[in-house]
Motif scaffolding. Structure first.
Motif: not given
Length: 276
Positions: A71-93
């Motif tokens: 039931s929480d998979v939707l939130v977890q995938m959204a969190r993963g997308a947010y994590q990727l976005r933040e790493l790109i924004h910070k320049g770590e990726i």
């Protein structure tokens, strides 16, 4: 890169564990008494053998636990997308759009697969340009919806049917209706077959979604900033559908439409929007 995010890794482990649980589950019935190993004896009409009924009930309980676990998979995938976005924004990726060389790289992380995108060659990409990533998320969510509908329908058929849907009577406080037909509909019994309601009314669901979206809009932008919604067309029509799914779709559309309307029009300009 998305597959490297901790939240996405956790989702992967959930799916692997659930798959192994299901394929190792013994057949809940025997021979012709069941179909596809899922057992058709939820109403007692097919499995005359008591042990088959018991096994099928046990399987249903295990499936219900898996259903809840996901039931929480939707939130977890959204969190993963947010994590990727933040790493790109910070320049770590760092991902460069260079089709002539394999110029994708990361800082402190392993390299990932190339991403199809629409940005200018040689320029750094942001998350919005990772079209292959978004395409994967679309496929993942579509697959998830299908799996949950199948599992949810099977589980719902084992339970007593729910009562006929009741909608908030105050939902029309922020709506104007222009009907092309009679808006009164009646049904016999509950009208449900599993998750599917045979007499789903788009008009009534839109009314409820307008009420919910209006409340969210007022909380976000304040009183007096909620656009008025006009519903028009054949308001008496009904069809067989899953009401909660339709409500979710309409609510998301209304939230986006209301936000756009409020942000592009000032108070006192007669803000309004139509559906129909």
């Amino acid at each position: 890169y998305l597959s490297q995010m901790p939240s996405v890794q956790a989702v992967k482990e959930i799916y692997i564990s659930s798959f192994l649980t299901l394929i190792n589950e013994p057949n809940p019935g025997s021979g012709s008494e069941v179909g596809l190993g899922l057992g058709l004896g939820f109403d007692g009409g097919y499995n005359s053998n008591g042990s088959s009924n018991a096994r099928e009930a046990l399987f249903a309980r295990k499936l219900e636990l898996l259903y809840e676990r996901h039931s929480d998979v939707l939130v977890q995938m959204a969190r993963g997308a947010y994590q990727l976005r933040e790493l790109i924004h910070k320049g770590e990726i760092q991902i460069n759009n260079n089709h002539n060389s394999n110029n994708n790289n990361t800082k402190g992380r392993g390299g990932g697969e190339g991403e199809g995108n629409g940005a200018i060659d040689g320029e750094p990409l942001n998350f919005e340009h990772l079209h292959e990533c978004h395409a994967f998320l679309d496929r993942f969510y579509m697959s998830r919806i299908g799996i949950r509908v199948l599992a949810g329908q099977y589980l719902a058929l084992r339970r007593p049917p729910p009562p006929q849907p009741q909608y908030n009577g105050n939902a029309n406080a922020n709506t104007t209706t222009r009907s092309a037909g009679n808006t009164t509909s009646t049904t016999g019994g509950s009208g449900y077959i599993g998750l599917i309601y045979q007499h789903t009314s788009p008009y009534e669901i839109i009314q409820q979604a307008v009420c919910d979206a209006s409340y969210m809009c007022e909380q976000q932008y304040g009183p007096g900033m909620v656009p008025k919604v006009i519903i028009q067309g054949r308001l008496d029509l009904t069809f067989a559908y899953i009401p909660t799914h339709l409500h979710y779709i309409i609510l998301e559309l209304l939230k986006n439409a209301m936000r756009s309307t409020v942000e592009h029009h000032s108070v006192g300009m007669g803000m309004g929007m139509g559906m129909g």
